[in-house]
Design an enzyme around this catalytic site. Structure first.
Site, PDB file in Angstrom:
ATOM      1  N   ASP B  97       0.868  -1.180   0.000  1.00 22.77           N
ATOM      2  CA  ASP B  97       0.000   0.000   0.000  1.00 22.77           C
ATOM      3  C   ASP B  97       0.901   1.225   0.000  1.00 22.77           C
ATOM      4  O   ASP B  97       2.050   1.135   0.392  1.00 22.77           O
ATOM      5  CB  ASP B  97      -0.914   0.027   1.236  1.00 22.77           C
ATOM      6  CG  ASP B  97      -2.188   0.839   1.000  1.00 22.77           C
ATOM      7  OD1 ASP B  97      -3.282   0.333   1.285  1.00 22.77           O
ATOM      8  OD2 ASP B  97      -2.090   1.991   0.527  1.00 22.77           O
ATOM      9  N   LYS B 120       0.146   3.145   5.983  1.00 24.36           N
ATOM     10  CA  LYS B 120      -0.760   2.043   6.338  1.00 24.36           C
ATOM     11  C   LYS B 120      -0.004   0.731   6.552  1.00 24.36           C
ATOM     12  O   LYS B 120      -0.298  -0.013   7.483  1.00 24.36           O
ATOM     13  CB  LYS B 120      -1.838   1.870   5.258  1.00 24.36           C
ATOM     14  CG  LYS B 120      -2.920   2.929   5.357  1.00 24.36           C
ATOM     15  CD  LYS B 120      -4.075   2.703   4.376  1.00 24.36           C
ATOM     16  CE  LYS B 120      -5.133   3.780   4.586  1.00 24.36           C
ATOM     17  NZ  LYS B 120      -6.189   3.761   3.562  1.00 24.36           N
ATOM     18  N   ASN B 143       3.238   2.299  -4.656  1.00 22.92           N
ATOM     19  CA  ASN B 143       2.130   2.116  -5.581  1.00 22.92           C
ATOM     20  C   ASN B 143       2.555   1.079  -6.630  1.00 22.92           C
ATOM     21  O   ASN B 143       3.499   1.329  -7.386  1.00 22.92           O
ATOM     22  CB  ASN B 143       1.835   3.477  -6.228  1.00 22.92           C
ATOM     23  CG  ASN B 143       0.698   3.411  -7.236  1.00 22.92           C
ATOM     24  OD1 ASN B 143       0.240   2.328  -7.617  1.00 22.92           O
ATOM     25  ND2 ASN B 143       0.232   4.574  -7.671  1.00 22.92           N
ATOM     26  N   ASN B 177      -9.476   0.677  -6.767  1.00 25.43           N
ATOM     27  CA  ASN B 177      -9.593   1.310  -8.082  1.00 25.43           C
ATOM     28  C   ASN B 177      -9.279   0.316  -9.200  1.00 25.43           C
ATOM     29  O   ASN B 177      -8.658  -0.729  -8.986  1.00 25.43           O
ATOM     30  CB  ASN B 177      -8.678   2.540  -8.166  1.00 25.43           C
ATOM     31  CG  ASN B 177      -7.215   2.171  -8.068  1.00 25.43           C
ATOM     32  OD1 ASN B 177      -6.588   1.842  -9.076  1.00 25.43           O
ATOM     33  ND2 ASN B 177      -6.654   2.182  -6.867  1.00 25.43           N
ATOM     34  N   CYS B 243     -16.764  12.136  -1.655  1.00 19.53           N
ATOM     35  CA  CYS B 243     -16.049  10.888  -1.415  1.00 19.53           C
ATOM     36  C   CYS B 243     -17.031   9.735  -1.451  1.00 19.53           C
ATOM     37  O   CYS B 243     -18.232   9.918  -1.341  1.00 19.53           O
ATOM     38  CB  CYS B 243     -15.309  10.929  -0.077  1.00 19.53           C
ATOM     39  SG  CYS B 243     -16.396  10.953   1.352  1.00 19.53           S
ATOM     40  N   CYS B 296     -10.090 -12.492 -24.802  1.00 13.28           N
ATOM     41  CA  CYS B 296      -9.616 -11.558 -23.765  1.00 13.28           C
ATOM     42  C   CYS B 296      -8.505 -10.657 -24.325  1.00 13.28           C
ATOM     43  O   CYS B 296      -7.657 -11.104 -25.096  1.00 13.28           O
ATOM     44  CB  CYS B 296      -9.097 -12.338 -22.556  1.00 13.28           C
ATOM     45  SG  CYS B 296      -8.482 -11.271 -21.232  1.00 13.28           S
TER      46      CYS B 296
END
Lengths: 398, 398
Positions: B97, B120, B143, B177, B243, B296
């Site tokens: 994270d 975190k 990230n 996300n 939010c 795909c």
């Protein structure tokens, strides 16, 4: 120097953390918040909850602060239940338990090893106050089933509301034994107090929640669970060196479903479930509605049923438990009605292996099955010898 | 500087003092346990888990210690997921994270106000190590979607197992996300890594978990969710002062269902779900199985499909996703097949109110519905203009 500033910051944080564990000072406690705000800032603990209004889910989220809820039993389900309500910003929480935190509880969420030896209500209150100082807490470190404590418990239901002297809004049963459930049932029937039941099976892979509205839906004595200690003191059933299994997953799911039902009930959104089961082996979730038993052993339940009928007759607008999809078993003397999409086949497939239980004890929802089941490969479970009706007949004969 | 050195010394002394007061060297941590024991004592943190063996649920619970699991995203679902796995005694946890703890996260379980400002992964590691020092932790504060980090992430999947150089056993996606999900999907397709997806809706009242076996079940790119940012950078969609809503209940339930599926998969009990949804408004739980899409967009997915077919042909014992109850929509170019007891009617009834979303965005599983729904009184939701097929066609045309 940046490095030493960082070190100072680290050490300060550690001091705050330790002070917190010791229950000191204002540690890292945030300041109290007078009014819930929808403002989207990193420092607003209510922004994601108040967003439920913008999303069209809840009309008046702030109303959460006007409710007082009692949690009886602060174990694997009760502690998580209390934490969820605290984080949602409930007005007042009353906690009842007489147990101590042990390392043996560490396979469930919430309590931490450094709390071992503390009373569960004391440890929980400390943690929860730090999480949300806006919530009022009232804790009782006693067993509700003794005569004196039971009277006090009844008194707190009647007078422990957000405003002293007013009744509380909801009682949540998160206890792990039949006797305590019956005590809560007795109290709620006498007081006409709405409450919710929860439970997790001894083999850790199933659980349920249930909403009980005295007089309107079946009380705990109307339809006792299939696991019953028939005239035997439960305590004598505990065998040396043996304990029930438990999982943080099952208990977390049951607490989540319970508090979700509480939020839906208090804040008036979605459909409130009267009974919702969770079976982890097959991921199935039976739901049903049970009407009260006119021959219930509890005279207060029978009295509440009369009152409810009177009210319903006077005011036809009073909601009656929906009966559209009911499947009534004709030979069912208990008046139990199932509303569920789950077939008996599925019920059987979802049962875990059967335990070697002491005499007089039957497993809830588990159909004896001698053939080893290999559920991962999706084999179906063979038919068992006993039907649901037979089990109910057995239960009745106890 | 002498002044800051003095301050550091003062703070160090205070930390030692407080630690002593708490009776620890290692900060309240319990000693490590070499071997899991079924012994029923108050001090054994594994007794309730080892009891799963005696209950006939799990054959070899100790095997949990041989697995390494990565949790990507340590937010409302990921933090609880990590805590559950820690308390279950998983061998190794890898956490990814890049976010910091904020007070705005306090409406979900796990993090506490005094951790605000910490990363975190750092905050989570500290709490989790105290809960269970038997677990190995490896945390990455970055990230995964940037080019360099993505390479490192791939490397840790391949080499971050319990024994360095061996691959990990399972990747859990707990991100919030589309971009991060696609990154995990890309990595797992390339490596043939089995993973599980999880998600919670923006209106906080629904969620899902999904098991993805590259080549065998649909990957994230085979059947993207109905909520997709069509060629728009997701970040530009965030509106000032707005939010997503979230609830500790929904996130706790989703984490519980996810880790339960992980335990069933790793320890070989019950039926592992390929897809399980949770809709809090009506308490319904759709389940289904999706075969991979031969067209795909991800060439590694198509490659894995070929490999899987070859293996299946060579070894007819290789399990194929069960097709008994499949309902195939003929006009469905995606090859998506539903296995579910939930009717389309129920799907519609379970949707929350529809949001005013930016152009190009559609809600997952929400059928537009102009009439205000009063779910509490159990009214059914009127038919909508769009069928599931129409929605799928729309999705395809994006």
């Amino acid at each position: 120097m940046a490095a030493s500033e960082q070190l100072v910051e680290q050490l300060r944080r550690r001091v705050r953390e330790l002070e917190e564990e010791l229950g000191r000072g204002e540690g890292g406690r945030r300041a109290r918040i007078e009014q819930m705000s929808p403002e989207v800032t990193d420092s607003n603990p209510y922004s994601r909850l108040m967003a439920l209004k913008r999303m069209g889910i809840v009309k008046d989220y702030e109303k959460i602060r006007s409710f007082a809820v009692a949690v009886v039993g602060v174990g694997g389900v009760g502690s998580v239940t209390a934490e969820m309500l605290t984080r949602c910003g409930i007005g007042k929480l009353l906690l009842f338990d007489y147990d101590k935190v042990e390392l043996a509880n560490m396979n469930r969420l919430f309590f931490q090893p450094h709390q071992a030896g503390l009373s569960k209500v004391q440890a929980a209150e400390h943690t929860l106050r730090n999480i949300n100082p806006d919530v009022q807490f009232e804790v009782h470190n006693y067993n509700i089933t003794t005569v004196d404590n039971f009277q006090h418990f009844m008194d707190r239901i009647s007078n422990g509301g957000l405003e002293e002297g007013k009744p509380i809004d909801l009682v949540l049963s998160c206890v792990d034994n039949f006797e305590a459930r019956m005590a809560i049932n007795t109290a709620c029937n006498e007081l006409g107090q709405i409450w919710m039941e929860s439970g997790v099976s001894e083999n850790a892979v199933s659980g349920h929640i249930q909403l009980i509205i005295p007089g309107e839906s079946a009380c705990f004595a109307c339809a006792p669970p299939l696991v019953v200690a028939a005239n035997i003191d439960e305590k004598t059933l505990k065998r040396e060196g043996v304990c029930a299994a438990s999982l943080p997953t099952t208990m977390g799911v049951v607490a989540g479903l319970l508090v979700q039902n509480v939020l839906k009930y208090l804040l008036n959104f979605g459909t409130v479930s009267f009974y919702l089961g969770y079976n982890a082996m097959q991921d199935f979730f039976p739901s049903m509605t049970m009407k009260p038993n006119p021959q219930c052993d509890d005279r207060n339940c029978r009295h509440q049923q009369e009152e409810y009928k009177k009210k319903a007759a006077e005011n036809p607008k009073v909601e009656v438990i929906e009966q559209e999809e009911e499947i009534v078993h004709e030979e069912n003397d208990w008046g139990i009605e199932l509303v569920s999409e789950v077939s008996e086949e599925e019920l059987k497939a979802a049962s875990g292996p059967v335990l070697d239980l002491p005499e007089g004890i039957t497993m809830a929802y588990t159909i004896p099955n001698k053939v080893e089941e290999n559920a991962v490969t999706g084999e179906t479970v063979p038919e068992s010898e006993e039907s649901l009706e037979e089990l109910m007949a057995k239960m009745k004969s106890i």
